[in-house]
Design a protein around this motif. Structure first.
Motif, short mmCIF file in Angstrom:
data_model
loop_
_atom_site.label_atom_id
_atom_site.label_comp_id
_atom_site.label_asym_id
_atom_site.label_seq_id
_atom_site.Cartn_x
_atom_site.Cartn_y
_atom_site.Cartn_z
N UNK A 1 0.83 -1.20 0.00
CA UNK A 1 0.00 0.00 0.00
C UNK A 1 0.85 1.24 0.00
N UNK A 2 0.43 2.28 -0.72
CA UNK A 2 1.13 3.55 -0.83
C UNK A 2 2.49 3.33 -1.48
N UNK A 3 3.62 3.61 -0.79
CA UNK A 3 4.89 3.26 -1.41
C UNK A 3 4.98 1.75 -1.65
N UNK A 4 4.41 0.96 -0.76
CA UNK A 4 4.39 -0.48 -0.98
C UNK A 4 3.65 -0.86 -2.24
N UNK A 5 2.58 -0.09 -2.58
CA UNK A 5 1.88 -0.30 -3.83
C UNK A 5 2.76 0.04 -5.02
N UNK A 6 3.52 1.12 -4.88
CA UNK A 6 4.50 1.47 -5.92
C UNK A 6 5.50 0.33 -6.10
N UNK A 7 6.02 -0.19 -4.99
CA UNK A 7 7.01 -1.27 -5.07
C UNK A 7 6.40 -2.52 -5.69
N UNK A 8 5.12 -2.79 -5.42
CA UNK A 8 4.46 -3.95 -6.03
C UNK A 8 4.38 -3.78 -7.54
N UNK A 9 3.98 -2.60 -7.98
CA UNK A 9 3.87 -2.35 -9.43
C UNK A 9 5.24 -2.38 -10.10
N UNK A 10 6.24 -1.80 -9.44
CA UNK A 10 7.59 -1.83 -10.01
C UNK A 10 8.14 -3.25 -10.05
N UNK A 11 7.80 -4.05 -9.06
CA UNK A 11 8.25 -5.44 -9.07
C UNK A 11 7.70 -6.19 -10.27
N UNK A 12 6.40 -5.96 -10.58
CA UNK A 12 5.80 -6.62 -11.73
C UNK A 12 6.38 -6.11 -13.04
N UNK A 13 6.74 -4.82 -13.08
CA UNK A 13 7.24 -4.22 -14.31
C UNK A 13 8.72 -4.51 -14.55
N UNK A 14 9.52 -4.47 -13.50
CA UNK A 14 10.97 -4.64 -13.66
C UNK A 14 11.39 -6.10 -13.65
N UNK A 15 10.70 -6.92 -12.90
CA UNK A 15 11.04 -8.35 -12.80
C UNK A 15 9.79 -9.18 -13.06
N UNK A 16 9.28 -9.14 -14.29
CA UNK A 16 7.99 -9.78 -14.58
C UNK A 16 7.98 -11.29 -14.38
N UNK A 17 9.15 -11.92 -14.39
CA UNK A 17 9.20 -13.37 -14.20
C UNK A 17 9.31 -13.77 -12.73
N UNK A 18 9.42 -12.78 -11.85
CA UNK A 18 9.66 -13.08 -10.43
C UNK A 18 8.35 -13.32 -9.68
N UNK A 19 7.28 -12.64 -10.10
CA UNK A 19 6.04 -12.65 -9.31
C UNK A 19 4.89 -13.25 -10.11
N UNK A 20 4.09 -14.06 -9.42
CA UNK A 20 2.92 -14.68 -10.03
C UNK A 20 1.77 -13.68 -10.14
N UNK A 21 1.69 -12.73 -9.21
CA UNK A 21 0.63 -11.72 -9.24
C UNK A 21 1.03 -10.56 -8.36
N UNK A 22 0.22 -9.51 -8.36
CA UNK A 22 0.52 -8.34 -7.54
C UNK A 22 -0.74 -7.61 -7.12
N UNK A 23 -0.65 -6.92 -5.96
CA UNK A 23 -1.76 -6.10 -5.45
C UNK A 23 -1.20 -4.74 -5.08
N UNK A 24 -1.82 -3.69 -5.60
CA UNK A 24 -1.44 -2.32 -5.25
C UNK A 24 -2.64 -1.62 -4.64
N UNK A 25 -2.52 -1.23 -3.37
CA UNK A 25 -3.53 -0.40 -2.74
C UNK A 25 -2.98 1.01 -2.60
N UNK A 26 -3.68 2.00 -3.16
CA UNK A 26 -3.30 3.41 -3.05
C UNK A 26 -1.85 3.63 -3.48
N UNK A 27 -1.44 2.91 -4.51
CA UNK A 27 -0.04 2.96 -4.91
C UNK A 27 0.32 4.20 -5.70
N UNK A 28 1.55 4.66 -5.53
CA UNK A 28 2.10 5.73 -6.36
C UNK A 28 2.48 5.11 -7.71
N UNK A 29 2.07 5.74 -8.79
CA UNK A 29 2.37 5.20 -10.13
C UNK A 29 3.12 6.18 -11.01
N UNK A 30 3.07 7.46 -10.70
CA UNK A 30 3.65 8.50 -11.55
C UNK A 30 4.40 9.48 -10.66
#
Length: 708
Positions: A550-579
């Motif tokens: 959530x929040x920065x953690x949501x940003x980290x979840x989205x970045x994890x899926x984008x930067x290391x797409x083979x590492x994670x099976x799925x992701x959840x972003x609550x109130x994440x920073x995206x821009x």
């Protein structure tokens, strides 16, 4: 145009809550007969929790974790004759008062104030006397066309018979632009209490920016009529004021849109200056963080750097050339407060801080001995004295551990008896919860990274479905105490990895500064390296790792899926920073320390390319794993437009394996129980699909839910 106060970016899902006394809380544990060594735990007070139906076995329900804490903010009145607390029941938060020693029949119990958490929420309250309380309420609004969080004060009687509305008139027609009909600013935050006045319970000192927005003066305010008189005119740039034990304004801090500095006046002097010892630190580029004065109003306690960590110092302000004195330090962790007060809140006796768990250090011998007795009675827990009466005889203790949700106790020094009062999460039992273990691993550049690993109870230790759970902030941290998110994940049979990546607070300046301007870079690498460590240990099933935050953690979840797409099976972003560039534009409308924002995150112009390249919205085309995005429309920390923009970018990239849920009344902290339950239910079903299923095919199709 005037700027607004910003509601903190930090998202902390960590600990730190029917009507009325019915059942007696049952606690087990033998009491030592040696009353000088331990405290007796006894029954005798009616428990504040309503009777509930609790299953002794099986998986706890979503509601057991995601319902709002049943009881929070439990405090004694000045004499100790009465208790007050916030109780969450049936989607409402109510402020309740009752006699401290009750017969359990509901006598002298009063519902003082109710909130449905839609129009406003009860943020805090304060005992002024045994007859009167002051209540801080917060609500979302708009001024100057910008989303804001507003703060107001209400004065209420203990029995609820009298309520004095907002201490300052709210002009609805003019409120949109934040001015009254005479074009005078209407303060956004009217609940900034500088000091309560124990010897004058009819008045409080408030910081109000009635003249210059963001630069408050201090007023003495009548809590019944709202009449006010000026006590201290603002000094240029001062944003925060501190009073001493006598209720005299003694110190001001400048920290928004100005270089950080501290101004102080000595007792019985009208001259404002920076003490020589603090000025010396300022010249070296070191900030000091004042915490409070002692009982005679001369000794100032503050946090400042010491051998790479933050420590507690004191300074005799009665002596112009006095040198600072080190009070307490920890070689491994920052100590930043808050102070612990005794003797009617006038004398600092110790300090709390976060190490691996919440710790306390006492320099007052009598208080230290008392706390040692408490710790012997409730071993293996963090035991915090949250409230005391004016005679320092009765105390409220909040006690918790990683597997023990917070419990409240009443300690009577005269009888050496401790009585259970309330369970904060009454439907969660220690024997059903999982014990986190502290872990360390080396990042790819050799930096030591701490964290916590929680394994599901009875689930073994190898090839487990795993949730990676980066904290918010990002300049915050995880500690080893009860966390309802972590325990929820573990209760579903999933291992949980929490990583205090570089930039996390509490480990010293060097570790914190290592995260400055490193969003999506080394900070993100630390998370990836933690997952690699987990796989090397054989703990995680490499095909069943999801990242949630959530929040920065949501940003980290989205970045994890984008930067290391083979590492994670799925992701959840609550109130994440995206821009990140959009975030800087958003912050520019608020009163923030722009120098610190530039230092920690980066400048819009000077770091434009890096900020763009490390924004999830730019990398949407790289995301391949199924994704759940949830955001509250009333979020005043990370605007909902951040998630809306991410959804648009995913659609533009042709990605359809996501669900977007927009909660129209939710804020950044899921303060409404309905929103928290809805989010956790959605998250549970989503994670089960990918962590519990053996089907590796992408069966998840795009869903969008905008619940307007």
């Amino acid at each position: 145009m005037s700027k607004l106060f910003f509601h903190s970016l930090s998202f902390s899902p960590r600990r730190f809550c029917r009507p009325l006394p019915i059942a007696l809380l049952a606690l087990t544990g033998a009491c030592s007969p040696e009353i000088d060594r331990k405290v007796h735990i006894e029954g005798g007070l009616a428990n504040l929790n309503a009777t509930t139906s609790i299953a002794s076995s099986g998986t706890p329900s979503v509601a057991a974790f995601a319902s709002l804490p049943t009881i929070t903010h439990l405090r004694l009145s000045p004499s100790g004759k009465y208790l007050a607390f916030l109780q969450n029941t049936e989607s409402q938060t109510i402020l309740v008062t009752r006699a401290t020693y009750s017969n359990g029949k509901g006598e002298d119990v009063h519902v003082v104030l109710k909130s449905d958490n839609d129009k406003f929420r009860i943020a805090d309250y304060y005992w002024l006397s045994d007859k009167q309380l002051l209540v801080s309420v917060r609500y979302p609004d708009r001024r100057y066309g910008i989303d804001s969080i507003e703060g107001r004060l209400l004065s209420v009687s203990r029995d609820g018979s009298e309520t004095h509305g907002e201490l300052f008139r709210r002009n609805m027609d003019a409120f949109e632009i934040g001015q009254d009909r005479n074009l005078n600013p209407i303060p956004q935050l009217q609940d900034q209490i500088v000091a309560l006045l124990p010897d004058d319970p009819n008045h409080v000192l408030l910081a109000l920016d009635l003249i210059n927005p963001g630069q408050p003066d201090v007023y003495k305010v009548d809590v019944y009529s709202g009449e006010r008189s000026l006590v201290q005119r603002n000094k240029p740039g001062i944003n925060k004021w501190l009073a001493d034990a006598r209720g005299e304004v003694r110190l001001g801090i400048a920290m928004l849109n100005t270089p950080y500095r501290v101004l102080m006046r000595r007792r019985d002097s009208s001259d404002w200056e920076t003490p020589a010892a603090l000025e010396k630190r300022r010249h070296k580029g070191e900030n000091v963080y004042p915490l409070g004065f002692d009982g005679d109003s001369n000794m100032l306690y503050f946090a400042a750097g010491h051998q790479g960590k933050s420590a507690i110092f004191r300074l005799d302000t009665g002596k112009p050339d006095a040198m600072e004195e080190l009070v307490v330090a920890d070689p491994d962790y920052d100590i930043e407060g808050p102070l612990i007060y005794g003797g009617h809140q006038k004398q600092p006796v110790g300090v709390y801080y976060a190490a691996d768990e919440v710790r306390s250090i006492y320099w007052d011998k009598q208080t230290r001995k008392k706390h040692e007795r408490i710790n012997r009675t409730l071993p293996g827990r963090s035991n915090i004295l949250t409230s005391s009466d004016r005679d320092d005889k009765l105390h409220i203790i909040m006690s918790s551990s990683p597997t023990q949700p917070p419990q409240y106790y009443l300690l009577n020094d005269e009888t050496n008896r401790m009585t259970p009062l309330a369970d904060v999460y009454p439907n969660l039992h220690a024997d059903r919860l999982s014990t986190p273990r502290a872990i360390h691993f080396k990042a790819r550049d050799g930096l030591d990274i701490p964290g916590y690993l929680t394994l599901p109870k009875g689930g073994g230790e190898r090839n487990l479905p795993t949730v990676v759970f980066p904290h918010g902030g990002p300049w915050a941290r995880d500690i080893n105490d009860f966390d309802y998110w972590t325990q929820f994940f573990a209760s579903r049979g999933w291992a949980v990895l929490q990583i205090n990546f570089r930039g996390s607070a509490g480990f010293g300046e060097e570790f914190k500064h290592a995260g400055f301007q490193r969003w999506g870079l080394e900070m993100q690498n630390d998370i990836s390296d933690g997952v690699a460590w987990l796989r090397t240990q054989g703990i995680a099933d490499a095909n069943k790792i999801c990242i949630v935050g959530g929040s920065y953690g949501g940003y980290a979840a989205l970045m994890g899926l984008a930067q290391t797409p083979d590492l994670f099976r799925c992701g959840v972003s609550f109130a994440g920073v995206t821009d990140l560039l959009g975030l800087l534009n958003h912050l520019d409308s608020y009163l923030v320390n722009k120098t610190e924002i530039d230092r920690q995150l980066g400048g819009w112009w000077s770091d434009h390319q890096r900020l763009k390249a490390t924004s999830p919205i730019t990398l949407a085309k790289n995301i391949r794993a199924p994704l759940l995005i949830v955001h509250g429309v009333q979020d005043r920390s990370v605007p909902v437009s951040q998630s809306q923009g991410m959804v648009a970018a995913l659609k533009d990239a042709g990605f359809n394996h996501f669900k977007y849920l927009e909660l129209p009344l939710a804020d950044h902290h899921l303060s409404r129980e309905e929103d928290r339950l809805r989010f956790f239910s959605e998250m549970e079903q989503f994670l089960k699909t990918y962590l519990d299923s053996n089907n590796d095919s992408d069966s998840f199709t795009q869903q969008s839910s905008f619940n307007h």
